[in-house]
Each structure stands twice: as structure tokens, then as C-alpha cells.
Design a protein around this motif. Structure first.
Motif, mmCIF file in Angstrom:
data_model
loop_
_atom_site.group_PDB
_atom_site.id
_atom_site.type_symbol
_atom_site.label_atom_id
_atom_site.label_comp_id
_atom_site.label_asym_id
_atom_site.label_seq_id
_atom_site.Cartn_x
_atom_site.Cartn_y
_atom_site.Cartn_z
ATOM 1 N N LEU A 1 -20.286 -18.185 22.416
ATOM 2 C CA LEU A 1 -21.390 -17.452 21.789
ATOM 3 C C LEU A 1 -20.993 -16.003 21.515
ATOM 4 N N MET A 2 -20.274 -15.385 22.432
ATOM 5 C CA MET A 2 -19.804 -14.020 22.216
ATOM 6 C C MET A 2 -18.844 -13.964 21.022
ATOM 7 N N ALA A 3 -17.935 -14.917 20.940
ATOM 8 C CA ALA A 3 -16.973 -14.938 19.838
ATOM 9 C C ALA A 3 -17.676 -15.157 18.501
ATOM 10 N N GLU A 4 -18.632 -16.048 18.474
ATOM 11 C CA GLU A 4 -19.370 -16.299 17.233
ATOM 12 C C GLU A 4 -20.197 -15.082 16.836
ATOM 13 N N ARG A 5 -20.746 -14.399 17.821
ATOM 14 C CA ARG A 5 -21.485 -13.159 17.548
ATOM 15 C C ARG A 5 -20.559 -12.123 16.918
ATOM 16 N N ALA A 6 -19.360 -11.966 17.485
ATOM 17 C CA ALA A 6 -18.395 -11.012 16.944
ATOM 18 C C ALA A 6 -18.002 -11.376 15.521
ATOM 19 N N ALA A 7 -17.798 -12.672 15.277
ATOM 20 C CA ALA A 7 -17.414 -13.127 13.934
ATOM 21 C C ALA A 7 -18.526 -12.854 12.932
ATOM 22 N N ASP A 8 -19.763 -13.104 13.314
ATOM 23 C CA ASP A 8 -20.885 -12.852 12.409
ATOM 24 C C ASP A 8 -21.009 -11.366 12.082
ATOM 25 N N GLY B 1 0.808 -1.209 0.000
ATOM 26 C CA GLY B 1 0.000 0.000 0.000
ATOM 27 C C GLY B 1 0.845 1.264 0.000
ATOM 28 N N GLU B 2 0.266 2.332 0.516
ATOM 29 C CA GLU B 2 0.921 3.631 0.517
ATOM 30 C C GLU B 2 1.922 3.754 1.656
ATOM 31 N N GLU B 3 2.974 4.487 1.407
ATOM 32 C CA GLU B 3 3.905 4.801 2.481
ATOM 33 C C GLU B 3 3.188 5.650 3.531
ATOM 34 N N GLY B 4 3.405 5.311 4.802
ATOM 35 C CA GLY B 4 2.844 6.083 5.897
ATOM 36 C C GLY B 4 1.455 5.675 6.345
ATOM 37 N N ARG B 5 0.825 4.697 5.650
ATOM 38 C CA ARG B 5 -0.541 4.288 5.983
ATOM 39 C C ARG B 5 -0.597 2.944 6.698
ATOM 40 N N GLY B 6 0.546 2.428 7.108
ATOM 41 C CA GLY B 6 0.614 1.078 7.647
ATOM 42 C C GLY B 6 -0.194 0.843 8.905
ATOM 43 N N PHE B 7 -0.257 1.847 9.780
ATOM 44 C CA PHE B 7 -1.011 1.672 11.026
ATOM 45 C C PHE B 7 -2.479 1.397 10.729
ATOM 46 N N TYR B 8 -3.019 2.089 9.754
ATOM 47 C CA TYR B 8 -4.426 1.904 9.409
ATOM 48 C C TYR B 8 -4.654 0.552 8.745
ATOM 49 N N TYR B 9 -3.672 0.077 7.984
ATOM 50 C CA TYR B 9 -3.780 -1.256 7.390
ATOM 51 C C TYR B 9 -3.772 -2.327 8.481
ATOM 52 N N LEU B 10 -2.985 -2.097 9.507
ATOM 53 C CA LEU B 10 -2.897 -3.052 10.611
ATOM 54 C C LEU B 10 -4.240 -3.205 11.321
ATOM 55 N N LEU B 11 -4.994 -2.117 11.412
ATOM 56 C CA LEU B 11 -6.278 -2.151 12.121
ATOM 57 C C LEU B 11 -7.254 -3.148 11.495
ATOM 58 N N ASP B 12 -7.106 -3.407 10.190
ATOM 59 C CA ASP B 12 -8.016 -4.317 9.501
ATOM 60 C C ASP B 12 -8.028 -5.710 10.125
ATOM 61 N N SER B 13 -6.894 -6.112 10.715
ATOM 62 C CA SER B 13 -6.784 -7.487 11.197
ATOM 63 C C SER B 13 -6.922 -7.613 12.712
ATOM 64 N N LEU B 14 -7.099 -6.498 13.435
ATOM 65 C CA LEU B 14 -7.113 -6.567 14.894
ATOM 66 C C LEU B 14 -8.336 -7.303 15.437
ATOM 67 N N ASN B 15 -9.525 -6.964 14.968
ATOM 68 C CA ASN B 15 -10.712 -7.630 15.487
ATOM 69 C C ASN B 15 -10.751 -9.117 15.139
ATOM 70 N N PRO B 16 -10.433 -9.504 13.890
ATOM 71 C CA PRO B 16 -10.376 -10.941 13.609
ATOM 72 C C PRO B 16 -9.385 -11.685 14.500
ATOM 73 N N GLU B 17 -8.241 -11.077 14.769
ATOM 74 C CA GLU B 17 -7.261 -11.763 15.605
ATOM 75 C C GLU B 17 -7.789 -11.977 17.020
ATOM 76 N N ARG B 18 -8.474 -10.982 17.566
ATOM 77 C CA ARG B 18 -9.041 -11.137 18.902
ATOM 78 C C ARG B 18 -10.056 -12.281 18.937
ATOM 79 N N ILE B 19 -10.854 -12.384 17.895
ATOM 80 C CA ILE B 19 -11.858 -13.451 17.830
ATOM 81 C C ILE B 19 -11.187 -14.818 17.755
ATOM 82 N N LEU B 20 -10.159 -14.932 16.935
ATOM 83 C CA LEU B 20 -9.467 -16.211 16.799
ATOM 84 C C LEU B 20 -8.770 -16.609 18.093
ATOM 85 N N ILE B 21 -8.119 -15.650 18.748
ATOM 86 C CA ILE B 21 -7.445 -15.938 20.015
ATOM 87 C C ILE B 21 -8.462 -16.434 21.049
ATOM 88 N N ALA B 22 -9.645 -15.812 21.063
ATOM 89 C CA ALA B 22 -10.697 -16.239 21.984
ATOM 90 C C ALA B 22 -11.100 -17.682 21.721
#
Length: 390
Positions: free
Chosen positions: A303-310, A232-253
Motif C-alpha cells: 500500500l505504501m509503494a502504491e501510494r508513492a507511485a500514485d 542533455g547539457e554538459e554538467g547537468r547529469g546529476f540533476y537528470y539522474l534525480l528524475d529516476s531515483l524515486n521510481p527506482e525505489r518504488i520498483l525495488i520495493a
């Protein structure tokens, strides 16, 4: 695997397919991996051959193109078959770690790199956390200096999992100093590149559990990265990282919940079979009730994790639910593993019965990738409308 649309029948098919692979790797296998601190290559290869490494990758590049609910089903099933976090961590990053590449990469980048991740030919590690930054990601110091034809990266990262066996790295760096940016979240750039060990020192961190999947300090000394390895663009990496934060929390759960279910099954079996004072210990309510409570907590967290995933898969906000699932899932998994050890009594401390390893490994899920305190602060501020506390 064949592509599915994520319905209940499809999720059951995923469970059965993953379980069939996991059944080939018993307690002895995972015990050896832990004792010898060796990466579970045979398991990783079997999951790749079954097509499970590409669950969330686009179909155009050999994946199944499914969402978080399907990925969570895979990881939950993997974690509940005795491999614990050693099994889950060996393939976890394939699920949403490369998400910046999938979403923001060029067509050429995706066609070159994603099929090799799906097939297991390439193995990627993730360089984000730094010794002096921790959860304050905007304070990272690893710097990518622009040079002819690319960038030169110098700095250090910590807790880089699988760096001992990976040949690729997805790394977050600064390309503009924090003090020179309008906002702390700007000036951060993501690269996907070769882990050139002539320029990168990888030092293993001895740790409490999950010895089979390495964690490392990594030191970068003028690692050259070509321009076309920038995502992607230089300097936009932090925002790209945010895309994967919620899925990772769900998977860890879901991984923690899977381990908790495994431990609970082992504890219940032992309680049925262990006879003391002429009766099975499971006949005593002092044994029954704590295990029953663990079951209830695990079910509620799932159930909470599945709700978040949905919610995520339907494009709706899920930050509170994903964070809540991570908090509840990790605690429920930990409590079940601890109670399983206590149910076994002295034998719970013996490696023969596996539950001691599950307890050591499930601790990771309470600590990473975000602390319980940060989750509670997030919910306090974003859900309850309370003032920011840090």
C-alpha cells in the motif's frame, strides 16, 4: 501489449498479461539460470515480444506511455512468479533506467535509441556507482575529457549489472572536477553510448545471489563517445539522474514484496501438506502466526509503494513515500523469505523448494540502490525536520 490509461481494470489486465508470460518459465528454468549463472535470454525475449519492456516508454517510440504504477505492477508480477530478482533485474533497467534519455534526449536520440530498447534489440547497462564513491555520487572520478568530435572517458565503475550481455551503456561521468565546481552536484554529465569492449574491460563479480544476472567491475580506457551521445547539457547529469531515483525505489520495493508473496505462498502450501506428529505443521500457531504476520507486513508495504507511485504519476512530491516504501518493502520481502525457509525446516535449505534462492536474492533489495541508513536519514531530515547527521 495495448496501451492503457492505468486504471484498476487496466492494471488487472497488465497483471494477467505479465502472469501469462511468466507462467511459461517455471522453477526448473530459473534454477538452471541460477546454477549455470546464465542470463535469462528466453525470458527477456518473451517480455520484449509481449511489449512489456516499453511500459514506461513514450508511445511515439513504440512504448505504452504509462507511469510508475503500471511499471510497478509489471515488476511486482514478474517477481512473484518464481523468477525472483533474476527475472526482475533482467528487465528492471528498461522501466526507468533510461529516463534521462526519455526526458532530456533530443528527438533524434530518442527516435534512434528508444524503439530498440522497447523491442529488446538493444540491452543497456547503467554505470553510476564507483568503488571509492558508493552512495556519494558527487564524488565519482570517472572523467570524460573533451576531444575533437566528442569525449574520451577513463575511469571505473562497480556493480554494473548486465554488462556481460549489454551492448549499450548509460554512464555518469565528471566533465569538470568536483573541486572546480561551485557545487558538488555540478560538473557531472550523462552519456548513452555503445559498450565498446575494446576500450571497456568487464569483470564479473561473484556474489551471494542472483547469479543469472551479472554484476561487474567495468574499466574505461579512453572510450571515445561522440558529441551526439551526450544526454542533455554538459554538467547537468546529476540533476537528470534525480528524475529516476524515486521510481527506482518504488520498483525495488514492489519487487521485494512480490518475492515475499511468492515465498509466503510456498511456505503456506508446505505447511498445509507437511505432516509431523500426525498433523499438518500449519495447524500449529507457532507456524501460523509468523506467516500471518508476514502477510500483514507485505500488504502494508504494498500500500505504501502504491501510494508513492500514485503521487509520482500525479506529479506530486513522493520522496518520503518512495523511500519509505523501499525500506518497508525490502524488509517485508526479506522477512517473508526468511520465514519461508524456517517453515520448511531442513528442506528450506534445499534448492528443490526454491525458497533458499528467494532468500538469497531478496537481500539485494535491502542493500541497493540505497542503504536503509540513508533512507532513515532522509526521512529524519526531510520529514521530521531533524539536523543532518552526515
Amino acid at each position: 501489449m495495448t496501451s492503457t490509461n492505468g486504471g484498476s481494470e487496466d492494471l488487472q489486465a497488465i497483471r494477467e498479461g505479465v502472469a501469462a508470460v511468466c507462467a511459461r518459465f517455471g522453477d526448473d528454468y530459473w534454477g538452471r539460470c541460477d546454477d549455470e549463472a546464465t542470463f535469462p535470454r528466453d525470458f527477456h525475449r518473451a517480455m520484449a515480444e509481449g511489449g512489456w519492456l516499453g511500459v514506461t516508454m513514450p508511445e511515439a517510440y513504440g512504448g505504452a506511455g504509462l507511469g510508475v504504477r503500471a511499471a510497478g505492477t509489471v515488476m511486482h508480477e514478474v517477481a512473484r512468479h518464481g523468477g525472483g530478482m533474476a527475472a526482475a533485474s533482467s528487465i528492471h533497467i528498461n522501466m526507468f533506467g533510461p529516463h534521462p534519455l526519455v526526458v532530456h534526449g533530443t528527438e533524434d536520440q530518442k527516435s534512434r535509441w528508444i524503439p530498440r530498447l522497447v523491442s529488446g534489440e538493444d540491452q543497456v547497462c547503467f554505470g553510476v556507482t564507483e568503488p571509492d564513491a558508493g552512495l556519494d555520487t558527487t564524488n565519482i572520478k570517472t572523467f570524460a575529457t573533451k576531444v575533437d568530435g566528442g569525449y574520451s572517458i577513463t575511469g571505473r565503475k562497480i556493480w554494473t549489472s548486465t554488462a556481460q550481455v549489454a551492448n549499450k551503456i548509460l554512464i555518469l561521468t565528471r566533465t569538470t572536477r568536483r573541486e572546480d565546481c561551485r557545487k558538488p552536484t555540478e560538473g557531472i554529465t550523462v552519456f548513452y553510448t555503445d559498450l565498446d569492449r575494446s576500450k571497456v574491460e568487464v569483470k564479473r563479480i561473484p556474489k551471494h545471489g542472483r547469479a543469472a544476472v551479472d554484476s561487474n567491475l567495468t574499466y574505461y580506457d579512453e572510450l571515445f563517445v561522440p558529441d551526439d551521445h551526450r544526454i542533455g547539457e554538459e554538467g547537468r547529469g546529476f540533476y537528470y539522474l534525480l528524475d529516476s531515483l524515486n521510481p527506482e525505489r518504488i520498483l525495488i520495493a514492489l519487487e521485494a514484496i512480490g518475492m515475499g508473496e511468492d515465498a509466503l505462498d510456498r511456505a503456506a502450501r508446505y505447511a498445509r501438506e507437511r505432516v509431523v506428529f500426525g498433523r499438518p505443521i500449519g495447524q500449529n500457531q507457532a507456524i501460523q502466526h509468523p506467516l500471518a504476520e508476514c502477510w500483514a507486513k507485505l500488504e502494508a508495504a504494498r500500500l505504501m509503494a502504491e501510494r508513492a507511485a500514485d503521487l509520482y504519476d500525479s506529479g506530486q512530491p513522493c520522496g518520503a513515500e518512495a523511500n519509505g516504501a523501499k525500506l518497508l518493502g525490502a524488509r517485508a520481502g526479506y522477512d517473508a523469505c526468511l520465514q519461508a525457509v524456517m517453515t520448511h525446516g531442513g528442506m528450506g535449505y534445499a534448492k528443490e523448494y526454491v525458497v533458499e534462492r528467494l532468500l538469497r536474492e531478496v537481500m539485494i533489495n535491502r542493500i541497493a540502490p540505497v542503504s536503509e541508513q540513508m533512507i532513515l536519514s532522509f526521512i529524519g531530515e526531510r520529514v521530521l525536520g531533524l539536523p543532518k547527521s552526515y
